[in-house]
Design a protein around this motif. Structure first.
Motif, PDB file in Angstrom:
ATOM      1  N   PRO A  35      19.974  43.958   9.594  1.00 44.55           N
ATOM      2  CA  PRO A  35      20.078  42.572   9.107  1.00 44.55           C
ATOM      3  C   PRO A  35      21.512  42.215   8.737  1.00 44.55           C
ATOM      4  O   PRO A  35      22.260  43.038   8.211  1.00 44.55           O
ATOM      5  CB  PRO A  35      19.170  42.562   7.863  1.00 44.55           C
ATOM      6  CG  PRO A  35      18.241  43.721   8.059  1.00 44.55           C
ATOM      7  CD  PRO A  35      19.020  44.757   8.807  1.00 44.55           C
ATOM      8  N   ALA A  36      21.890  40.971   9.004  1.00 43.43           N
ATOM      9  CA  ALA A  36      23.253  40.524   8.714  1.00 43.43           C
ATOM     10  C   ALA A  36      23.564  40.535   7.224  1.00 43.43           C
ATOM     11  O   ALA A  36      24.727  40.647   6.830  1.00 43.43           O
ATOM     12  CB  ALA A  36      23.456  39.108   9.276  1.00 43.43           C
ATOM     13  N   ASP A  37      22.531  40.435   6.385  1.00 45.04           N
ATOM     14  CA  ASP A  37      22.769  40.391   4.938  1.00 45.04           C
ATOM     15  C   ASP A  37      22.704  41.763   4.279  1.00 45.04           C
ATOM     16  O   ASP A  37      22.642  41.869   3.057  1.00 45.04           O
ATOM     17  CB  ASP A  37      21.775  39.435   4.263  1.00 45.04           C
ATOM     18  CG  ASP A  37      20.324  39.772   4.580  1.00 45.04           C
ATOM     19  OD1 ASP A  37      20.081  40.734   5.332  1.00 45.04           O
ATOM     20  OD2 ASP A  37      19.427  39.057   4.074  1.00 45.04           O
ATOM     21  N   VAL A  38      22.723  42.843   5.099  1.00 50.79           N
ATOM     22  CA  VAL A  38      22.736  44.207   4.558  1.00 50.79           C
ATOM     23  C   VAL A  38      23.876  44.984   5.211  1.00 50.79           C
ATOM     24  O   VAL A  38      23.905  45.144   6.436  1.00 50.79           O
ATOM     25  CB  VAL A  38      21.405  44.943   4.804  1.00 50.79           C
ATOM     26  CG1 VAL A  38      21.500  46.390   4.306  1.00 50.79           C
ATOM     27  CG2 VAL A  38      20.257  44.225   4.107  1.00 50.79           C
ATOM     28  N   ASN A  39      24.812  45.459   4.407  1.00 52.13           N
ATOM     29  CA  ASN A  39      25.906  46.301   4.897  1.00 52.13           C
ATOM     30  C   ASN A  39      25.427  47.753   4.860  1.00 52.13           C
ATOM     31  O   ASN A  39      25.326  48.355   3.792  1.00 52.13           O
ATOM     32  CB  ASN A  39      27.147  46.120   4.019  1.00 52.13           C
ATOM     33  CG  ASN A  39      28.356  46.864   4.562  1.00 52.13           C
ATOM     34  OD1 ASN A  39      28.268  48.001   5.017  1.00 52.13           O
ATOM     35  ND2 ASN A  39      29.513  46.212   4.499  1.00 52.13           N
ATOM     36  N   ILE A  40      25.132  48.315   6.028  1.00 47.45           N
ATOM     37  CA  ILE A  40      24.490  49.624   6.065  1.00 47.45           C
ATOM     38  C   ILE A  40      25.408  50.741   5.562  1.00 47.45           C
ATOM     39  O   ILE A  40      24.936  51.725   4.965  1.00 47.45           O
ATOM     40  CB  ILE A  40      23.980  49.940   7.494  1.00 47.45           C
ATOM     41  CG1 ILE A  40      22.971  51.092   7.451  1.00 47.45           C
ATOM     42  CG2 ILE A  40      25.129  50.232   8.447  1.00 47.45           C
ATOM     43  CD1 ILE A  40      22.159  51.236   8.719  1.00 47.45           C
ATOM     44  N   GLU A  41      26.718  50.607   5.754  1.00 50.75           N
ATOM     45  CA  GLU A  41      27.632  51.632   5.250  1.00 50.75           C
ATOM     46  C   GLU A  41      27.710  51.594   3.724  1.00 50.75           C
ATOM     47  O   GLU A  41      27.787  52.627   3.067  1.00 50.75           O
ATOM     48  CB  GLU A  41      29.014  51.455   5.875  1.00 50.75           C
ATOM     49  CG  GLU A  41      29.063  51.821   7.348  1.00 50.75           C
ATOM     50  CD  GLU A  41      28.535  53.224   7.619  1.00 50.75           C
ATOM     51  OE1 GLU A  41      28.842  54.152   6.826  1.00 50.75           O
ATOM     52  OE2 GLU A  41      27.798  53.403   8.609  1.00 50.75           O
ATOM     53  N   GLU A  42      27.719  50.385   3.165  1.00 56.61           N
ATOM     54  CA  GLU A  42      27.704  50.267   1.705  1.00 56.61           C
ATOM     55  C   GLU A  42      26.399  50.808   1.140  1.00 56.61           C
ATOM     56  O   GLU A  42      26.373  51.437   0.080  1.00 56.61           O
ATOM     57  CB  GLU A  42      27.891  48.801   1.294  1.00 56.61           C
ATOM     58  CG  GLU A  42      29.285  48.247   1.533  1.00 56.61           C
ATOM     59  CD  GLU A  42      30.339  48.988   0.717  1.00 56.61           C
ATOM     60  OE1 GLU A  42      30.059  49.331  -0.440  1.00 56.61           O
ATOM     61  OE2 GLU A  42      31.443  49.226   1.248  1.00 56.61           O
ATOM     62  N   LEU A  43      25.316  50.585   1.863  1.00 58.88           N
ATOM     63  CA  LEU A  43      24.015  51.102   1.445  1.00 58.88           C
ATOM     64  C   LEU A  43      24.011  52.629   1.445  1.00 58.88           C
ATOM     65  O   LEU A  43      23.530  53.272   0.500  1.00 58.88           O
ATOM     66  CB  LEU A  43      22.926  50.571   2.384  1.00 58.88           C
ATOM     67  CG  LEU A  43      21.509  51.110   2.187  1.00 58.88           C
ATOM     68  CD1 LEU A  43      20.982  50.774   0.806  1.00 58.88           C
ATOM     69  CD2 LEU A  43      20.583  50.553   3.268  1.00 58.88           C
ATOM     70  N   ARG A  44      24.586  53.209   2.489  1.00 60.43           N
ATOM     71  CA  ARG A  44      24.661  54.669   2.579  1.00 60.43           C
ATOM     72  C   ARG A  44      25.465  55.245   1.398  1.00 60.43           C
ATOM     73  O   ARG A  44      25.057  56.228   0.773  1.00 60.43           O
ATOM     74  CB  ARG A  44      25.313  55.073   3.897  1.00 60.43           C
ATOM     75  CG  ARG A  44      25.346  56.597   4.139  1.00 60.43           C
ATOM     76  CD  ARG A  44      26.260  56.934   5.293  1.00 60.43           C
ATOM     77  NE  ARG A  44      25.839  56.277   6.518  1.00 60.43           N
ATOM     78  CZ  ARG A  44      24.889  56.755   7.332  1.00 60.43           C
ATOM     79  NH1 ARG A  44      24.279  57.886   7.038  1.00 60.43           N
ATOM     80  NH2 ARG A  44      24.552  56.111   8.424  1.00 60.43           N
ATOM     81  N   LYS A  45      26.607  54.617   1.098  1.00 60.36           N
ATOM     82  CA  LYS A  45      27.448  55.084  -0.009  1.00 60.36           C
ATOM     83  C   LYS A  45      26.726  54.952  -1.346  1.00 60.36           C
ATOM     84  O   LYS A  45      26.857  55.806  -2.228  1.00 60.36           O
ATOM     85  CB  LYS A  45      28.749  54.287  -0.043  1.00 60.36           C
ATOM     86  CG  LYS A  45      29.670  54.552   1.137  1.00 60.36           C
ATOM     87  CD  LYS A  45      30.903  53.652   1.068  1.00 60.36           C
ATOM     88  CE  LYS A  45      31.808  53.866   2.276  1.00 60.36           C
ATOM     89  NZ  LYS A  45      32.982  52.957   2.253  1.00 60.36           N
ATOM     90  N   CYS A  46      25.961  53.869  -1.482  1.00 60.17           N
ATOM     91  CA  CYS A  46      25.232  53.631  -2.729  1.00 60.17           C
ATOM     92  C   CYS A  46      24.208  54.732  -2.983  1.00 60.17           C
ATOM     93  O   CYS A  46      24.116  55.271  -4.091  1.00 60.17           O
ATOM     94  CB  CYS A  46      24.540  52.266  -2.671  1.00 60.17           C
ATOM     95  SG  CYS A  46      23.444  51.918  -4.058  1.00 60.17           S
ATOM     96  N   VAL A  47      23.445  55.082  -1.939  1.00 65.48           N
ATOM     97  CA  VAL A  47      22.417  56.121  -2.092  1.00 65.48           C
ATOM     98  C   VAL A  47      23.075  57.481  -2.314  1.00 65.48           C
ATOM     99  O   VAL A  47      22.662  58.257  -3.190  1.00 65.48           O
ATOM    100  CB  VAL A  47      21.501  56.162  -0.853  1.00 65.48           C
ATOM    101  CG1 VAL A  47      20.479  57.296  -0.968  1.00 65.48           C
ATOM    102  CG2 VAL A  47      20.774  54.832  -0.681  1.00 65.48           C
TER     103      VAL A  47
END
Length: 298
Positions: free
Chosen positions: A212-224
């Motif tokens: 999805p355009a409203d989810v930055n997957i790399e930022e999500l990975r770093k967050c987890v």
């Protein structure tokens, strides 16, 4: 893992969509009669758009109703994707109508017929008011849902056509230059095409389960990965069930010296993800270091 049937953004705008369908249907009848009596391509082009609008808006409403149905053993995610299919169908129909208007405008440019510009102006002015009201009603929902965005684009295209009809009518009324009718119609068709193409690409992107355009997957990975007790994140996927309802799955490697229970770890990950990202549904596989499993992509 988050539970329950998430209410989609389209469903929250269902009442507004019904209201716009009613307005559009009433005006469609008046516009078809007016287009035939005035012999105006611009007005008939607007009527053609209005006809597809009624069908497209009705399709969007049906899709919302389907998406509200609960999940079943055969449809474990429910019917969310019906809304995306409606957006896709609206985009395809709008592109087809725009191309036909361009073709018809070319034919009339070669031999422009006389047009009853005064009556054409009256009908178009009523249409402009109806379309502006419809755009106002659907504007908020169009920012939250592809299905509502498709419905909004339907009404937007008709509003632009109404403006074009009014401009053409004024030119023909004051100058008698009937080329204004096909030229303005062609301009409207060209204006609508790129915007509809964007809608088409977005709908296809959801159906292909793109990020999805409203989810930055790399930022999500770093967050987890930054959460306490986690060593590594892999096989991470994020996709949309429908606009505003995003899902995520991931394999998470737990630190060997961490004493947190699995339930506590899952709760920590789920809270960290859903509080910072637009994700409604998570599926997490917890692993220890050294566990091997074939990954799918990331």
């Amino acid at each position: 893992m988050s539970q329950g049937h998430t209410i989609s953004a389209s469903s929250q705008n269902k009442g507004r969509l019904k209201l716009v369908i009613t307005f559009t249907s009433l005006y469609l009848i008046a516009e078809v009669v007016g287009g035939i009596l005035t012999n105006s391509l611009a007005l008939l082009a607007d009527a053609g758009h209005m006809l597809t609008d009624v069908g497209g808006l009705a399709f969007a409403l049906i899709a919302i109703t389907l998406a509200e149905r609960p999940a079943s053993p055969e449809r474990t995610y429910g019917y969310y994707r019906a809304e995306i299919l409606a957006a896709l169908a609206n985009a395809v129909v709008l592109i087809g109508i725009s191309l036909y208007i361009l073709y018809e405008a070319y034919q009339r440019f070669l031999d422009p017929p006389e047009v009853e510009s005064k009556a054409m102006l009256l009908v178009a002015a009523i249409g402009l008011v109806v379309n502006l009201a419809g755009m106002y009603i659907l504007r908020k929902g169009s920012k939250e849902s592809l299905n509502m965005k498709g419905a909004y684009f339907e009404v937007l295209s008709d509003m632009l056509t109404s403006v074009g009809v009014i401009i053409a009518g004024i030119i023909m009324w004051t100058t008698g230059w009937y080329y204004a009718d096909p030229i303005l119609s062609a301009g409207i068709g060209l204006f609508i095409l790129p915007r509809t193409w964007i809608l088409l690409k977005e709908a296809v992107g959801v159906l292909l389960e793109g990020t999805p355009a409203d989810v930055n997957i790399e930022e999500l990975r770093k967050c987890v990965a930054a959460l306490e007790g986690i060593e590594e994140v892999h096989d991470l996927h994020v996709w949309s069930l429908t606009s505003g309802v995003n899902a995520m799955s991931a394999h998470v490697v737990i630190a060997a010296n961490d004493s947190t229970s699995y339930n506590e770890m899952l709760s920590r990950i789920n809270q960290g993800v859903t509080s910072k990202f637009k994700i409604s549904h998570t599926t997490i596989q917890l692993e220890s270091k050294g566990y091997g499993e074939k990954e799918t992509h990331l």
